[in-house]
Write an enzyme that holds these catalytic residues in place. Structure first.
Site, PDB file in Angstrom:
ATOM      1  N   GLY A   2      45.619  35.724  32.410  1.00 41.18           N
ATOM      2  CA  GLY A   2      44.296  35.086  32.419  1.00 41.18           C
ATOM      3  C   GLY A   2      44.205  34.002  31.360  1.00 41.18           C
ATOM      4  N   TYR A  11      32.905  45.511  40.475  1.00 36.68           N
ATOM      5  CA  TYR A  11      33.522  45.083  39.210  1.00 36.68           C
ATOM      6  C   TYR A  11      33.397  46.196  38.178  1.00 36.68           C
ATOM      7  CZ  TYR A  11      33.736  42.358  34.804  1.00 36.68           C
ATOM      8  OH  TYR A  11      34.031  41.885  33.547  1.00 36.68           O
ATOM      9  N   LYS A  25      36.315  48.341  36.151  1.00 30.27           N
ATOM     10  CA  LYS A  25      36.436  48.371  34.687  1.00 30.27           C
ATOM     11  C   LYS A  25      36.331  49.813  34.152  1.00 30.27           C
ATOM     12  CE  LYS A  25      36.995  43.936  34.023  1.00 30.27           C
ATOM     13  NZ  LYS A  25      38.225  43.398  33.437  1.00 30.27           N
TER      14      LYS A  25
END
Ligand SMILES: NC(=O)c1ccc[n+]([C@@H]2O[C@H](COP(=O)([O-])OP(=O)(O)OC[C@H]3O[C@@H](n4cnc5c(N)ncnc54)[C@H](O)[C@@H]3O)[C@@H](O)[C@H]2O)c1
Length: 235
Positions: free
Chosen positions: A3, A141, A145
């Site tokens: 990333g 999401y 996580k």
């Protein structure tokens, strides 16, 4: 460093390069890595939502750098979608990109670190959503996580005998594309107003915590979940 094309990943990679580390920057495509210009870093373009990519990324990093001592996994995706509109594609996008990649990157890096026999550091970026369940269409999401935190705790125990620490960083709101790209100004203001520190973090503030976690000073810290949220979460 995954990333590394922008946002938190770019800030972490920049800090580690400044500190003299040999860094391999990883993102979805070479164009995503353009900000690195002529910087002295190795570059790898892979879509981390696909399983074989973990193997290819770690192989390339080992080849380019001569070894792998640290993995910082900051690549991640958030595609905000209202609860009743979440479909299988949206669900899988989050689980593949954020959760499955964490497992297989950690596994591949740990194989290399085991061979090297000198310990190592694995750091995964989770999110405050792991704890809250997420706001404003971030349920899949948040679930991914939550899985990242669970994985970090379990992998930390697996790898402790090899002196590889495994930790999660939990930012609250960080001023990046991911935060600003999809929220209306009203929703952004509402989320920001809930932060006791009264502003989102700058990516560099997350990078400094990562720097500590990968340093010798954090040798005895593993399986930890570092809350870096300006007081948004308190645990
Ligand atoms: N920004 C925030 O407020 C915030 C809060 C909590 C947690 N986080 C987490 O921190 C990490 C970094 O977030 P950010 O704000 O810098 O996000 P960002 O969207 O600005 O950057 C994410 C980077 O990951 C890359 N990426 C996405 N999917 C990929 C894939 N399939 N393969 C390879 N690369 C891929 C993107 O190209 C991008 O460069 C993420 O895991 C995110 O979930 C961010």
């Amino acid at each position: 460093m995954t990333g590394a094309g922008r946002g938190i990943g770019a800030a972490v990679a920049r800090l580690l390069v400044d500190r003299g580390a040999a860094v391999c920057v990883v993102d979805r495509s070479m164009s995503q890595l353009e900000l690195w210009g002529n910087a002295p870093v190795a570059r790898v373009a892979e879509d981390l939502s696909a399983v074989p990519s973990a193997c290819r990324v770690v192989e390339a990093a080992e080849r380019e750098l001569g070894g792998v001592d640290v993995l910082v996994h900051a690549a991640g995706v958030l595609k905000r979608t209202p609860f009743f509109e979440v479909d299988v594609e949206n669900w899988e996008l989050h689980l593949r990109t954020n959760l499955r990649s964490t497992f297989f990157l950690a596994q591949e890096c740990a194989r290399v670190m085991r061979r090297q026999g000198t310990g190592g550091r694995i750091v995964a970026l989770a999110s405050d959503a792991w704890w809250t369940g997420g706001y404003d269409g971030s349920l899949a999401y948040a679930a991914s996580k939550g899985g990242v935190v669970t994985l970090v705790r379990g992998i930390a125990r697996e790898l402790a005998p090899l002196r590889i620490t495994v930790n999660a960083i939990v930012p609250g709101l960080v001023d990046t594309e991911m935060l600003r790209g999809q929220l209306s100004p009203v929703a952004l203001a509402r989320q920001a107003a809930a932060i006791p520190w009264q502003r989102p973090a700058d990516p560099s503030e997350i990078a400094r915590v990562v720097e500590f976690v990968v340093s010798d000073a954090a040798e005895y810290m593993t399986g930890a979940v570092f809350n870096v949220s300006g007081g948004l979460l308190t645990y």
